[in-house]
Design a protein around this motif. Structure first.
Motif, PDB file in Angstrom:
ATOM      1  N   ASP A  82       0.815  -1.217   0.000  1.00 53.05           N
ATOM      2  CA  ASP A  82       0.000   0.000   0.000  1.00 53.05           C
ATOM      3  C   ASP A  82       0.850   1.269   0.000  1.00 53.05           C
ATOM      4  N   ILE A  83       1.981   1.253   0.690  1.00 57.49           N
ATOM      5  CA  ILE A  83       2.892   2.403   0.677  1.00 57.49           C
ATOM      6  C   ILE A  83       3.402   2.632  -0.739  1.00 57.49           C
ATOM      7  N   ILE A  84       3.825   1.563  -1.392  1.00 61.75           N
ATOM      8  CA  ILE A  84       4.385   1.664  -2.740  1.00 61.75           C
ATOM      9  C   ILE A  84       3.329   2.121  -3.744  1.00 61.75           C
ATOM     10  N   MET A  85       2.091   1.689  -3.579  1.00 61.33           N
ATOM     11  CA  MET A  85       1.030   1.983  -4.543  1.00 61.33           C
ATOM     12  C   MET A  85       0.199   3.228  -4.191  1.00 61.33           C
ATOM     13  N   GLU A  86       0.524   3.907  -3.095  1.00 56.34           N
ATOM     14  CA  GLU A  86      -0.288   5.050  -2.654  1.00 56.34           C
ATOM     15  C   GLU A  86      -0.374   6.128  -3.727  1.00 56.34           C
ATOM     16  N   GLU A  87      -1.561   6.691  -3.851  1.00 60.96           N
ATOM     17  CA  GLU A  87      -1.788   7.798  -4.778  1.00 60.96           C
ATOM     18  C   GLU A  87      -2.059   9.068  -3.982  1.00 60.96           C
ATOM     19  N   LYS A  88      -1.793  10.191  -4.609  1.00 64.46           N
ATOM     20  CA  LYS A  88      -1.956  11.485  -3.941  1.00 64.46           C
ATOM     21  C   LYS A  88      -3.417  11.801  -3.683  1.00 64.46           C
ATOM     22  N   ASN A  89      -3.685  12.377  -2.523  1.00 63.91           N
ATOM     23  CA  ASN A  89      -4.986  12.960  -2.221  1.00 63.91           C
ATOM     24  C   ASN A  89      -4.955  14.466  -2.463  1.00 63.91           C
ATOM     25  N   LEU A  90      -3.795  15.064  -2.241  1.00 62.70           N
ATOM     26  CA  LEU A  90      -3.600  16.500  -2.424  1.00 62.70           C
ATOM     27  C   LEU A  90      -2.349  16.715  -3.273  1.00 62.70           C
ATOM     28  N   SER A  91      -2.333  17.746  -4.069  1.00 63.50           N
ATOM     29  CA  SER A  91      -1.194  17.975  -4.971  1.00 63.50           C
ATOM     30  C   SER A  91       0.118  18.184  -4.209  1.00 63.50           C
ATOM     31  N   GLU A  92       0.050  18.777  -3.015  1.00 65.29           N
ATOM     32  CA  GLU A  92       1.285  19.032  -2.260  1.00 65.29           C
ATOM     33  C   GLU A  92       1.766  17.815  -1.463  1.00 65.29           C
ATOM     34  N   GLN A  93       0.962  16.779  -1.403  1.00 67.09           N
ATOM     35  CA  GLN A  93       1.325  15.564  -0.681  1.00 67.09           C
ATOM     36  C   GLN A  93       2.477  14.852  -1.398  1.00 67.09           C
ATOM     37  N   ILE A  94       3.412  14.339  -0.625  1.00 62.62           N
ATOM     38  CA  ILE A  94       4.511  13.551  -1.188  1.00 62.62           C
ATOM     39  C   ILE A  94       4.204  12.086  -0.932  1.00 62.62           C
ATOM     40  N   VAL A  95       4.193  11.296  -2.002  1.00 60.57           N
ATOM     41  CA  VAL A  95       3.946   9.864  -1.895  1.00 60.57           C
ATOM     42  C   VAL A  95       5.157   9.106  -2.431  1.00 60.57           C
ATOM     43  N   TYR A  96       5.140   7.816  -2.243  1.00 56.81           N
ATOM     44  CA  TYR A  96       6.262   6.946  -2.603  1.00 56.81           C
ATOM     45  C   TYR A  96       6.724   7.173  -4.043  1.00 56.81           C
ATOM     46  N   SER A  97       5.774   7.268  -4.981  1.00 61.03           N
ATOM     47  CA  SER A  97       6.140   7.401  -6.398  1.00 61.03           C
ATOM     48  C   SER A  97       6.821   8.742  -6.700  1.00 61.03           C
ATOM     49  N   ASP A  98       6.719   9.719  -5.811  1.00 55.89           N
ATOM     50  CA  ASP A  98       7.469  10.968  -5.965  1.00 55.89           C
ATOM     51  C   ASP A  98       8.942  10.756  -5.611  1.00 55.89           C
ATOM     52  N   ILE A  99       9.211   9.783  -4.767  1.00 56.34           N
ATOM     53  CA  ILE A  99      10.554   9.547  -4.243  1.00 56.34           C
ATOM     54  C   ILE A  99      11.292   8.479  -5.048  1.00 56.34           C
ATOM     55  N   PHE A 100      10.620   7.366  -5.301  1.00 57.21           N
ATOM     56  CA  PHE A 100      11.239   6.218  -5.964  1.00 57.21           C
ATOM     57  C   PHE A 100      10.468   5.822  -7.217  1.00 57.21           C
ATOM     58  N   THR A 101      11.157   5.133  -8.112  1.00 55.57           N
ATOM     59  CA  THR A 101      10.516   4.659  -9.342  1.00 55.57           C
ATOM     60  C   THR A 101      10.004   3.231  -9.216  1.00 55.57           C
ATOM     61  N   ALA A 102      10.337   2.543  -8.132  1.00 55.62           N
ATOM     62  CA  ALA A 102       9.899   1.154  -7.948  1.00 55.62           C
ATOM     63  C   ALA A 102       8.379   1.082  -7.942  1.00 55.62           C
ATOM     64  N   LYS A 103       7.868   0.046  -8.564  1.00 55.58           N
ATOM     65  CA  LYS A 103       6.425  -0.172  -8.627  1.00 55.58           C
ATOM     66  C   LYS A 103       6.141  -1.641  -8.332  1.00 55.58           C
ATOM     67  N   VAL A 104       4.893  -1.911  -7.951  1.00 55.48           N
ATOM     68  CA  VAL A 104       4.453  -3.285  -7.778  1.00 55.48           C
ATOM     69  C   VAL A 104       4.172  -3.826  -9.168  1.00 55.48           C
ATOM     70  N   LYS A 105       4.778  -4.944  -9.507  1.00 54.68           N
ATOM     71  CA  LYS A 105       4.609  -5.535 -10.830  1.00 54.68           C
ATOM     72  C   LYS A 105       3.141  -5.873 -11.093  1.00 54.68           C
ATOM     73  N   GLN A 106       2.680  -5.528 -12.285  1.00 50.21           N
ATOM     74  CA  GLN A 106       1.292  -5.823 -12.677  1.00 50.21           C
ATOM     75  C   GLN A 106       1.035  -7.315 -12.493  1.00 50.21           C
ATOM     76  N   GLY A 107      -0.049  -7.643 -11.814  1.00 49.44           N
ATOM     77  CA  GLY A 107      -0.381  -9.041 -11.568  1.00 49.44           C
ATOM     78  C   GLY A 107       0.192  -9.581 -10.270  1.00 49.44           C
ATOM     79  N   ASP A 108       1.141  -8.848  -9.655  1.00 47.56           N
ATOM     80  CA  ASP A 108       1.758  -9.281  -8.404  1.00 47.56           C
ATOM     81  C   ASP A 108       1.335  -8.435  -7.217  1.00 47.56           C
ATOM     82  N   SER A 109       0.204  -7.754  -7.343  1.00 55.29           N
ATOM     83  CA  SER A 109      -0.177  -6.841  -6.270  1.00 55.29           C
ATOM     84  C   SER A 109      -0.890  -7.523  -5.104  1.00 55.29           C
ATOM     85  N   SER A 110      -1.051  -8.812  -5.176  1.00 57.11           N
ATOM     86  CA  SER A 110      -1.637  -9.519  -4.042  1.00 57.11           C
ATOM     87  C   SER A 110      -0.672  -9.458  -2.871  1.00 57.11           C
TER      88      SER A 110
END
Length: 156
Positions: free
Chosen positions: A125-153
């Motif tokens: 959930d940390i890795i996949m978090e999306e912004k609620n507010l434009s000024e919010q900093i989320v994981y994808s702002d910091i790192f490029t790592a993503k959960v592989k499609q199909g492996d999100s279980s």
């Protein structure tokens, strides 16, 4: 007079963006700063034990925390009272490590299956978090790592 009172709106926005960019850069290299950016409500500067925990985990991970004989520590034991952020910090640590080096392997051991699955789900959930507010900093702002499609279980 505070500096902000002398700035135009555009200059103030530019300053805020510079501060945000600096926080993101620091979060990439400092686990403590990562935690402060991701969860500022919990990782406050007056919680020195959390800073020490974060710096210890990073020191062990980077093999910079050494014994008196110069050999790096490879294991640590964490003893903190309940509700002091052990699980939360370890979940954040897993996400941070995967951002630093996405080929790392992480194993979770627990006295019951539910806790291990919670740990995995929270990390995802940390890795996949999306912004609620434009000024919010989320994981994808910091790192490029993503959960592989199909492996999100969280069981994977």
């Amino acid at each position: 007079m505070p500096l902000e009172q002398n700035l135009t709106d555009d200059e103030l926005l530019e300053l805020e963006e510079l501060v945000r960019d600096q926080e993101i850069d620091q979060a990439r290299t400092s686990f403590w700063d990562f935690c402060r950016v991701i969860s500022p409500d919990f990782y406050k500067s007056d919680r020195e034990y959390l800073r020490e925990l974060c710096e210890t985990l990073q020191g062990v991970y980077e093999r910079k925390l050494t014994r008196p004989d110069g050999k790096p520590y490879t294991k640590i034991r964490i003893e903190l009272p309940p509700r002091h952020g052990k699980s939360r910090t370890m979940t954040n640590f897993s996400a941070w490590v995967l951002g630093v080096k996405n080929t790392e392997k992480i194993i979770t051991a627990s006295y019951n299956d539910d806790l291990a699955q919670d740990f995995s789900r929270h990390t995802r959930d940390i890795i996949m978090e999306e912004k609620n507010l434009s000024e919010q900093i989320v994981y994808s702002d910091i790192f490029t790592a993503k959960v592989k499609q199909g492996d999100s279980s969280y069981k994977k």
